[in-house]
Write an enzyme that holds these catalytic residues in place. Structure first.
Site, PDB file in Angstrom:
ATOM      1  N   CYS A 213     -16.717 -15.400  10.019  1.00  0.00           N
ATOM      2  CA  CYS A 213     -16.047 -14.382   9.826  1.00  0.00           C
ATOM      3  C   CYS A 213     -16.067 -13.556  11.260  1.00  0.00           C
ATOM      4  O   CYS A 213     -17.017 -13.326  11.743  1.00  0.00           O
ATOM      5  CB  CYS A 213     -16.309 -13.309   8.869  1.00  0.00           C
ATOM      6  SG  CYS A 213     -15.509 -11.933   8.883  1.00  0.00           S
TER       7      CYS A 213
ATOM      8  N   ASP B  55     -10.163 -19.084   6.298  1.00  0.00           N
ATOM      9  CA  ASP B  55     -11.594 -18.720   6.848  1.00  0.00           C
ATOM     10  C   ASP B  55     -12.107 -19.650   7.823  1.00  0.00           C
ATOM     11  O   ASP B  55     -12.755 -18.966   8.637  1.00  0.00           O
ATOM     12  CB  ASP B  55     -12.493 -18.681   5.531  1.00  0.00           C
ATOM     13  CG  ASP B  55     -13.658 -17.859   5.537  1.00  0.00           C
ATOM     14  OD1 ASP B  55     -13.864 -17.128   6.591  1.00  0.00           O
ATOM     15  OD2 ASP B  55     -14.425 -17.797   4.615  1.00  0.00           O
TER      16      ASP B  55
ATOM     17  N   HIS C  93     -18.327 -18.005  -2.875  1.00  0.00           N
ATOM     18  CA  HIS C  93     -18.181 -18.266  -1.832  1.00  0.00           C
ATOM     19  C   HIS C  93     -19.181 -18.200  -0.737  1.00  0.00           C
ATOM     20  O   HIS C  93     -19.586 -17.166  -0.258  1.00  0.00           O
ATOM     21  CB  HIS C  93     -17.006 -17.195  -1.392  1.00  0.00           C
ATOM     22  CG  HIS C  93     -16.496 -17.268  -0.049  1.00  0.00           C
ATOM     23  ND1 HIS C  93     -14.956 -17.551   0.153  1.00  0.00           N
ATOM     24  CD2 HIS C  93     -16.899 -16.698   1.141  1.00  0.00           C
ATOM     25  CE1 HIS C  93     -14.735 -17.464   1.700  1.00  0.00           C
ATOM     26  NE2 HIS C  93     -15.799 -17.126   2.060  1.00  0.00           N
TER      27      HIS C  93
ATOM     28  N   ASN D 282     -18.320 -21.992   6.202  1.00  0.00           N
ATOM     29  CA  ASN D 282     -18.249 -21.998   4.969  1.00  0.00           C
ATOM     30  C   ASN D 282     -18.961 -23.482   4.388  1.00  0.00           C
ATOM     31  O   ASN D 282     -18.999 -24.262   5.358  1.00  0.00           O
ATOM     32  CB  ASN D 282     -17.019 -21.908   4.005  1.00  0.00           C
ATOM     33  CG  ASN D 282     -16.398 -20.712   4.204  1.00  0.00           C
ATOM     34  OD1 ASN D 282     -15.674 -20.390   5.460  1.00  0.00           O
ATOM     35  ND2 ASN D 282     -16.203 -20.048   3.556  1.00  0.00           N
TER      36      ASN D 282
END
Ligand code: HMG
Ligand code: MG
Length: 302
Positions: free
Chosen positions: A240, A14, A207, A249
């Site tokens: 993303c 990610d 998440h 994140n």
């Protein structure tokens, strides 16, 4: 509710999927080894998605081939969007877990994987069948659980519906993704409460992206509701590519610092995580995005 929290590391996937600057396979492997040395046992390594869509993950075959030399008890899950990705992933003996991903928002699903939510499940069916036959574990992601970059607010009932479906088709864990970091603690608690009505709480992960600085507060709120699996990304890497405005994140080292303070166990070495955060950040030519790696800089960075 126990005091052990499983940290599921998503930085190499990610995190690095969103970097404009190319990162070599060797550096990715080095990073993964450092994360393993820090004690992480679930390290999402790459995605078997189209290299036209996400060129940063185009080296998935080289990366998983290199990990074949690793014999430690560590899982390296990979993202799989369709049968083509599954066929490729299954050629690697190091793939013991796949992650399938969809969303609670139709527009995001279209932008991210070029199909509807319903069609995403049609694509998953043969993937899941192969995984089950090969004893490969299946993790599920629901994106946009607190809001969508294209549609705005997302009804919690829709999140629960998608999570329930993922669980029903065989996901051992469903990760609820606040893809654009818009969630706030009470809302996230509502999300956890409603989803835990349709699947076991112990199989739900959070998440959180930190776009609005809410990630740690949201994780804490989740812990209060009994969440014990948290996704995070070393150095706060990430975002993303198909979610405009999605920042990284939550940083793994920030989550671990908070959990240590709460007296909760992760089995992780904070200093080694901080070293890993600086290792990848040096390669990217910037400081770690998270707070703790900057507050507790290694000696040579002082
Ligand atoms: P498509 O264009 O609809 O698919 O893409 P297609 O079947 O028409 O294929 C188009 C081309 O891609 C063909 O090649 C296929 O062979 C190839 P061409 O004939 O043009 O040369 N192709 C593939 N190549 C390699 N591996 C594959 C594959 N599949 C098709 N698996 C597709 C559909 C799903 C492939 C595409 O939309 C895609 O790859 N999307 C990935 C997007 C992505 O990775 N997003 C980031 C991950 S999700 C995320 O970050 C959120 C998460 O962190 C949780 C959260 O924060 O919320 C998980
Ligand atoms: Mg994400």
């Amino acid at each position: 509710m126990g005091d052990f929290v499983t940290i599921y590391e998503v930085g190499p996937r990610d995190g690095l999927q969103n970097e404009a600057k190319p990162v070599s396979t060797d550096v990715k492997i080095d990073l993964i080894m450092r994360l393993k040395e820090a004690g992480l046992r679930h390290i999402e390594a790459t995605s078997f998605v189209s290299p036209k869509w996400v060129p940063q993950m185009a080296d998935h075959n080289e990366l998983m081939a290199a990990l074949a030399a690793d014999h430690d008890d560590v899982s390296y899950p990979v993202l799989v969007p369709n049968l083509r990705g599954m066929d490729a992933a299954m050629t690697h003996k190091r793939v013991d877990t796949i992650a399938i991903f969809t969303a609670a928002s139709e527009s995001f699903t279209q932008k991210n994987i070029n199909c509807s939510i319903h069609e995403s499940f049609e694509r998953f069916a043969p993937v899941v069948e192969l995984a089950k036959a090969a004893n490969i574990k299946i993790r599920g992601y629901v994106s946009c659980v607190a809001g969508c970059p294209y549609e705005g607010a997302v009804p919690i009932s829709r999140v629960a519906e998608v999570a329930k479906k993922l669980h029903k088709i065989g996901c051992y864990e469903v990760s609820l993704g606040d893809t654009i970091g818009v969630g706030t603690p009470r809302h996230m608690q509502d999300v956890v409460r409603v989803v835990s009505d349709v699947m076991p709480l112990s199989e739900i992960a959070l998440h959180c992206h930190d776009t609005y600085g809410q990630a740690l507060a949201n994780i804490y709120a989740g812990l209060e509701k009994g969440i014990r699996v948290v996704d995070s990304s070393i150095a706060g890497l990430g975002g993303c590519p198909y979610a405009k405005g999605a920042s990284g994140n939550v940083a793994t080292e920030d989550v671990v610092y908070m959990l240590n303070g709460l007296g909760m166990d992760t089995g992780l070495d904070l200093n080694k995580l901080i070293d890993a955060a600086w290792y990848i950040s040096d390669h990217l030519g910037r400081k770690p995005v998270g707070h703790v790696a900057n507050a507790l800089k290694p000696q040579d960075k002082q």
